[in-house]
Scaffold this active site. Structure first.
Site, PDB file in Angstrom:
ATOM      1  N   TRP B  90      45.069  34.795  26.108  1.00  0.00           N
ATOM      2  CA  TRP B  90      43.668  34.490  26.386  1.00  0.00           C
ATOM      3  C   TRP B  90      42.839  35.757  26.589  1.00  0.00           C
ATOM      4  CZ3 TRP B  90      41.276  34.586  31.581  1.00  0.00           C
ATOM      5  CH2 TRP B  90      42.081  35.211  32.542  1.00  0.00           C
ATOM      6  N   GLU B 217      48.426  34.071  38.149  1.00  0.00           N
ATOM      7  CA  GLU B 217      49.821  33.705  37.884  1.00  0.00           C
ATOM      8  C   GLU B 217      50.686  33.678  39.141  1.00  0.00           C
ATOM      9  OE1 GLU B 217      51.071  36.124  34.584  1.00  0.00           O
ATOM     10  OE2 GLU B 217      49.530  35.295  33.287  1.00  0.00           O
TER      11      GLU B 217
END
Lengths: 513, 513
Positions: B90, B217
């Site tokens: 991304w 994350e």
């Protein structure tokens, strides 16, 4: 023509249902219907015999695996096959040890002594995870964590509370002080320490346990799983109680009164989420806000779901592999009202696909309690016949020891209604139409209690030992000897039968299927 | 003695701070202090030169990777090294494409045409997951999903909204109708379909997106991640707008007005969780109720945390690897009040450890907006110098293309305050004490806009093209040609400087610092 009119009722009568007076008169006078009735009765008796055989088969194998554990792990498959590579799971403490505790208590003690023998590894594991106390492995043979997948594996911390629960149960049922001082206390203390460090208090002072996985493996890493939190609550209290009984041993383990008080405080403050709008407990926080699984579009050959859908999808939706909240309704039934149990059971019944063999027995137990006796009977058959009928098509990998032990749980805790919260032995027996009689014995603190149940009453007697206080459907009394105390069985509450996901109802156990 | 008294203030003055009258008088009369001041100024100019060089280095490499993509993927490392095995993420759409869109728009177009060329694979992937539309891969070279780990990989569905955002940005900045009809519309439609099927309406009719992973994350598989939900909201609206512009092409893609209306409804009903008690947005539902990470007990050599702690522990606690909610404050700044931005930024600043290179630039952008200009300057240095100074000790694996493009983002969207919500170009420039001047050019719908900023004012002029309406700190006006429109810069709001986790503040960028 009147034969036709009464045929259905007469078949149901053969399965145990009452018969209206006019049908009864017809049955007494019509030879054809009498013949049909006798035939049905014989078929039902054959089913009874099959179930009795299955239960004996189940007990033989559960005891074979459990009673001969001899301080080694009781594996998920016992020694009957290569499934799960010989690993033991929480199945041992939650499904096998109740059976052993009340039938061969020394085998339960040995199984717990095996867990105790692995404490150093469990402490090491907790330390590795930055936690206090001991973190027992999700799957193991010799005490090492052997699970690599963690969301539905090592994050399922409830195994620690399950071990503590088994310790508490064995302790209450045996009064084995030597075990408590040598092993039980330490197991309770180290697991309580684990929970105290795994949870935390939020801004309002509520004790949360975030990001762990409950019994249901179609959800993972959720906040405040109700089963986990309630079992951790019991764990914390059992530990504090045991410390109170043995302050000297506790001191040797480094527990002071402040630490034990901290466990009680955390237990009292534990979060138990509740969905006010739906009037049910979410399995974990926000569970009931997730999208329901699209059962209508799921084909019969797509079960078990885990072989046909990504975990990503299963985890984020309302679909339950195996009893989780419903297992809390059984094992922590003392934490729920009767109405909550009925609503929760109905809600989860509609979401539970039983892709695990660790489910039917628990669904049966709670089904009996909330009044769905015939449904419970069908689950009973599934739990008991899982391997004789190869219901999961994998008996070649070994027997489902927990499901087989679960068949005993259905008989005793389901139709016998036995509960052992806080060490008190209580019963609330009720039989489905299709069972005429249930009888079982229990060992309890040196006594041998016999329980016999039929459609109308239950008889409690002692084969051995001192008088014992028990309860029958809420009424407390003493059983003093071989002379049975007889009590009538109140009618089950009438409730709408809950549905299962399409195609996931248990097979109806009756002649001709 | 007076030298000693004024020394600190004079050093700060050399770095851009104002000087009190008495210190100014002293500086004018004291040769020693004058010398010290000049030395500081020269050191600062050297730092300026270093930063200018770093920015040019960053632009060269980001453009090298991006402008020569030629309808192939722009990888996380470009072609500069083996890191991430050549995969694109991304990063491309969120960090590299803003730079390309406003400097070499045809390179942005080519990158999006590459995504479009992989649509069939993305549709296949969505279908495999039981979803509608297209699910673009978390990591890929040729369009296939190449990520095996899913909680912080393929569950990070926001990549689809990031692609849509890049389409919307390119479309608004270029007016490239051919691209929209050939590729953009279809990208928007298929990603909108994905979101519509990934989310669902709860009992109150709120549109939820459960069980996905946002940019950070150190959290995974959470409900209603604010960044994801707000970006999905934009995605749904961009798609509905594009369908309205091209009903004929939309019809060819099978979109009718009901489908597009459904996207708008879902967008309007999307859940954006808010913690009323703390007065901040949780990164995802319940995030702010989780236990804060124990930063005090985390040693400096335990960063990056992912190499020293299990994901189990990271996921369940309040600790942020990289801007997530703060990235929403930038890219979906139109969805937050100024006060919410300030509170949210402060809250997440204290939790963000920047174990990812996709963070400093975003923290800088939002730091400028909420008034922490000096902090932003330090983050600017980190983003721009990441490879020249080998700040993450892994430049041998290749350059951090997104962080380098991010340095441009800090200059333009941070200190230039450029935003492009709904296709309107607005500016809110502000420089830190340590920067005297910032100048950049932007391509916008055939125009070339030049922006020059110093400590007191900003000048906007057109090098090419038709008059353009822009805004400066909320005031809208037209820039009509080469003659610059000059506007003064209002004073930044005074707010308490937020703290970072111990040891995780950006390196203070100052002489000797």
């Amino acid at each position: 023509m009147s034969c036709e009119r009464y045929a259905g009722a007469i078949v149901e009568h053969a399965l145990g249902a009452d018969l209206a007076p006019d049908a009864r008169t017809h049955l007494e006078t019509c030879g054809v219907c009498r013949g049909r009735f006798d035939e049905q009765q014989r078929a039902m008796q054959a089913l009874d015999a099959e179930l009795q055989q299955a239960l004996r088969f189940a007990l033989f194998h559960a005891l074979q695996a459990g009673a001969r554990g001899e301080q080694r792990a009781i594996a998920a498959k016992g020694l009957t096959g290569p499934g799960y590579n010989g690993h033991a799971f929480w199945d041992t403490e939650t499904f096998v040890l109740p059976l052993l505790t009340y039938t061969i208590p020394e085998a339960a003690r040995d199984a717990l002594r095996w867990r105790h023998a692995t404490l150093d590894l469990a402490r090491e594991r907790a330390n590795q995870l930055g936690l206090a106390g001991a973190a027992f492995p999700w799957r193991t043979i010799a005490g090492h964590e052997c699970s690599s997948y963690w969301p539905a594996g090592t994050a399922a911390f409830h195994v620690n509370a399950d071990i503590a629960d088994a310790v508490g149960r064995y302790q209450a049922a045996s009064g084995d002080e030597r075990f408590e001082r040598e092993a039980g206390l330490e197991l309770l203390v180290e697991t309580a320490r684990l929970w105290r460090s795994l949870g935390h208090h939020d801004a309002e002072g509520r004790f949360r346990i975030d990001g762990v996985t409950g019994p249901d493996e179609y959800s993972a890493v959720a906040d405040n799983n109700v089963y986990t939190n309630l079992m951790a609550q019991r764990n914390l209290r059992l530990a504090a109680d045991a410390v109170e009984r043995h302050p000297d041993r506790a001191a040797q383990l480094g527990v002071d009164s402040e630490e034990a008080a901290g466990w009680r405080d955390a237990a009292a403050a534990i979060v138990v989420p509740y969905d006010e709008k739906l009037g049910v407990h979410p399995q974990a926080e926000a569970f009931t806000e997730h999208q329901p699984w699209d059962f209508a579009s799921t084909a019969p050959d797509q079960y078990p779901l885990l072989l046909h859908f990504p975990y990503f999808d299963l985890y984020r939706k309302q679909v339950v592999k195996q009893a989780d909240l419903v297992l809390a309704l059984h094992l922590r039934g003392d934490a729920f009202s009767a109405e909550a149990k009925a609503s929760d059971f109905a809600y989860y019944e509609a979401l539970t696909v039983r892709d695990s063999s660790l489910s039917a027995c628990t669904q049966a137990v709670v089904a009996v309690e909330v009044g769905h006796l015939e449904l419970a009977y069908d689950y009973f058959g599934e739990a008991a016949l899982i391997d004789l009928d190869n219901l999961e098509h994998n008996t070649r990998d070994g027997l489902h020891i927990a499901s087989l032990a679960g068949a005993w749980i259905v008989a005793v805790a389901g139709f016998g209604g036995m509960r052992d919260h806080d060490g008190a032995l209580t019963f609330a027996p009720r039989l489905p139409q299709r069972l005429n009689r249930l009888a079982f014995g229990l060992c309890f603190r040196g006594r041998r209690l016999k329980v016999e149940v039929d459609q109308r009453q239950a008889r409690y007697s002692l084969r051995q030992g001192e008088p014992l206080q028990i309860a029958h459907h809420g009424e407390t009394f003493d059983v003093t000897g071989a002379e049975a105390v007889t009590r009538t069985i109140p009618t089950a509450p009438a409730r709408d039968l809950p549905g299962q996901p399409p195609g996931r109802a248990p097979v109806r156990r009756r002649p001709g299927g």
